[in-house]
Design an enzyme around this catalytic site. Sequence first.
Site, PDB file in Angstrom:
ATOM      1  N   HIS A 167       0.972   1.064  10.459  1.00 36.46           N
ATOM      2  CA  HIS A 167       1.199  -0.364  10.240  1.00 36.46           C
ATOM      3  C   HIS A 167       2.518  -0.578   9.501  1.00 36.46           C
ATOM      4  CE1 HIS A 167      -0.640   1.002   6.482  1.00 36.46           C
ATOM      5  NE2 HIS A 167      -0.129  -0.049   5.883  1.00 36.46           N
ATOM      6  N   HIS A 168       2.967  -1.810   9.452  1.00 35.92           N
ATOM      7  CA  HIS A 168       4.271  -2.186   8.890  1.00 35.92           C
ATOM      8  C   HIS A 168       5.420  -1.521   9.643  1.00 35.92           C
ATOM      9  CE1 HIS A 168       2.083  -4.264   5.916  1.00 35.92           C
ATOM     10  NE2 HIS A 168       2.164  -3.417   4.891  1.00 35.92           N
ATOM     11  N   GLU A 224       9.670 -10.343  -1.811  1.00 34.23           N
ATOM     12  CA  GLU A 224      10.697  -9.320  -1.956  1.00 34.23           C
ATOM     13  C   GLU A 224      12.111  -9.890  -1.966  1.00 34.23           C
ATOM     14  OE1 GLU A 224       7.067  -7.312  -0.211  1.00 34.23           O
ATOM     15  OE2 GLU A 224       8.202  -9.149   0.256  1.00 34.23           O
ATOM     16  N   GLY A 261      19.320 -33.269  -0.387  1.00 31.40           N
ATOM     17  CA  GLY A 261      19.710 -32.349   0.670  1.00 31.40           C
ATOM     18  C   GLY A 261      20.858 -31.436   0.325  1.00 31.40           C
ATOM     19  N   ASP A 279       0.804  -1.222   0.000  1.00 30.31           N
ATOM     20  CA  ASP A 279       0.000   0.000   0.000  1.00 30.31           C
ATOM     21  C   ASP A 279       0.839   1.275   0.000  1.00 30.31           C
ATOM     22  OD1 ASP A 279       0.584  -0.790   2.767  1.00 30.31           O
ATOM     23  OD2 ASP A 279      -0.656   0.909   3.358  1.00 30.31           O
ATOM     24  N   GLY A 311      27.076 -15.886  -0.933  1.00 28.98           N
ATOM     25  CA  GLY A 311      26.710 -17.289  -0.789  1.00 28.98           C
ATOM     26  C   GLY A 311      25.362 -17.552  -0.162  1.00 28.98           C
ATOM     27  N   ASP A 332      18.793 -29.245  -5.116  1.00 26.33           N
ATOM     28  CA  ASP A 332      17.439 -29.334  -4.579  1.00 26.33           C
ATOM     29  C   ASP A 332      17.252 -28.518  -3.302  1.00 26.33           C
ATOM     30  OD1 ASP A 332      19.173 -31.042  -3.235  1.00 26.33           O
ATOM     31  OD2 ASP A 332      17.850 -32.792  -3.314  1.00 26.33           O
ATOM     32  N   ASN A 352      19.567 -34.751  -4.987  1.00 29.04           N
ATOM     33  CA  ASN A 352      20.334 -35.757  -4.234  1.00 29.04           C
ATOM     34  C   ASN A 352      20.031 -35.692  -2.745  1.00 29.04           C
ATOM     35  OD1 ASN A 352      21.628 -33.373  -3.689  1.00 29.04           O
ATOM     36  ND2 ASN A 352      23.637 -34.001  -4.440  1.00 29.04           N
ATOM     37  N   GLU A 397      26.929 -28.703   2.499  1.00 30.67           N
ATOM     38  CA  GLU A 397      27.003 -28.764   3.958  1.00 30.67           C
ATOM     39  C   GLU A 397      27.498 -30.131   4.434  1.00 30.67           C
ATOM     40  OE1 GLU A 397      26.758 -25.935   4.778  1.00 30.67           O
ATOM     41  OE2 GLU A 397      24.945 -24.885   4.207  1.00 30.67           O
TER      42      GLU A 397
END
Length: 567
Positions: free
Chosen positions: A120-121, A57, A469, A34, A413, A440, A467, A473
């Site tokens: 608001h916001h 966003e 996951g 708005d 990253g 994925d 694969n 990591e």
Amino acid sequence: MTTTTARSTMTIGDFLLRRLREAGISHLFGVAGDYNLEFLLQMEDRDEFTWVGNCNELNASYAADGYARLNGISGLVVTHGVGAWSAINGVAGAYSEHVPVVCVCGSLPLKALDRKLLMHHTSGGTEYDDVMRGYAQVTVAQARLTPQNAVTEIDRLILTAWQRKLPVYMELPSDIAYLDVEVPPEPLELAMPPSDPERLSTCADAIVARLSSARSPVILVDIDADRFDVTGELMELAGRMQLPIAAVNTVKGLIDETSPYFLGLYAGAGSKPEIREMVENSDCLLAIGVRRVDTTSGGFSDALPAGRIDARGDAVDIGSDNYQAVYLKELLRRVVDKAPARTSGYSRRAEMPQEPSAAVMSGPLTQAAYWSMVQDFIREGDVLIAEDGTSEAGCWGLQLPPKCSIVTQAVWGSIGYSVGSVLGTLLAAPKRRHLLFVGDGAFQLTAQEVSTVLRHDLKPVIFLINNGGYTVERTICGKQGHFNDIANWAYAELPKVLHPGTTARTFVVRTPAELKEALAAPHDSMIFIEAVMDKYDAPQLIIDSGHGMAEVDYGPRGPQHRPGVQL
């Protein structure tokens, strides 16, 4: 007699739109809210922009980043508080990676600030500057527009973003967009300021002298070589003086990899031995915007010569001498013009991509077979958008044809970046072929933006590795950790779900033969290839990188030393 330039009036919103268009922006990314609706209505009334309209966003900020990398600058429109805070991660990434994004935040009406109204916001108080203070950490300039400052600040922020190659943030209060202000008739000129003449001449002479007397000069480039558009000057200098050019992984593809002067990628201990030796033993290393970041320096295993020349966008260090107000493109042009021509020097023999073994190309699809087939698929002029992790590492190992671009977030990253970014790159360079490489895990963060790609009838080729996951990591910590597992989706079905009636061609491939068939499909619409692989299969480069990252992150007593904890 004094003459004055005729001036006219425009509404503040119209003037902002005019300046964005004069800066070369034809698409605006963002989400309606708005506090920005009146500005978006002005945008539609002018009929000069394509409103992209993102799913959220964060994705919009990623798309604006991708657009700016190929277009030179971009525009992002959000609403106060909820929209701005949602976008800030992507804007922070643009700040980290030196990408000029103009973030326009439709914000609280000025009357609310004058009367201290609770809106608001917000946090429900009268702290009206909190968002701007947050954005001050990740943008090079900020302003709240008013009728008194709008003309000056709009020009200052857009020009600053372009000159500094960094994002800026402006708040457009919702009750001033339709107010008339006096505006200059001249179009906005995107140009760097002229260098200080003495500093420019002295610095260029010093660089030419160093390069000319060196026995083993080398050029090393980082992202500023791309952002400040000096690739042409660098290639001309390399050809004139027969100099080898090495690149940090942030700018893979920036230097034509078929050029006899291209040395390869430099990443400290992660480099090929011959590349590392030439860069680290150079007696005159011309470093263009090089930053020593863990992910680009082989976990700080780099050893750049102490006496190198460090050239940045607006300043240069040569030993103990510092040159301010020396702008990179103008400087390199001067260096090229003054440099002596050489008839002998560095020249490498082009390497041919290795053919995969028959064993690699048989049985289930593996990373080795996958990237070998991608190598054969890429062609001159392609834009490769590579997600952080396995996809990025795979692309770094490719030998690129001329005029290719790789878009990735090697420093910031933020996983999921690539799915939003490809929307931006597609709109910025619609005549080029765009290949998105994503895993994925990262895809699940921003998958809904595929619907925006389809809504605008854009036609990337999406390569998704399924694969199970977060592979990158697993290489760092938690090979079998449940925290690195994700839900399995029917990824190839998503285009039909996100855009009913789509003509996208989708494939699920589990073998090299199935991937070969998918790659041969006509490219008359989006191609979506879900490549299913073993969860513990990864390129050696990402395994080595992950192990190095664990050492930097956790130290000698960290969990990475436990048996079986790393891929």
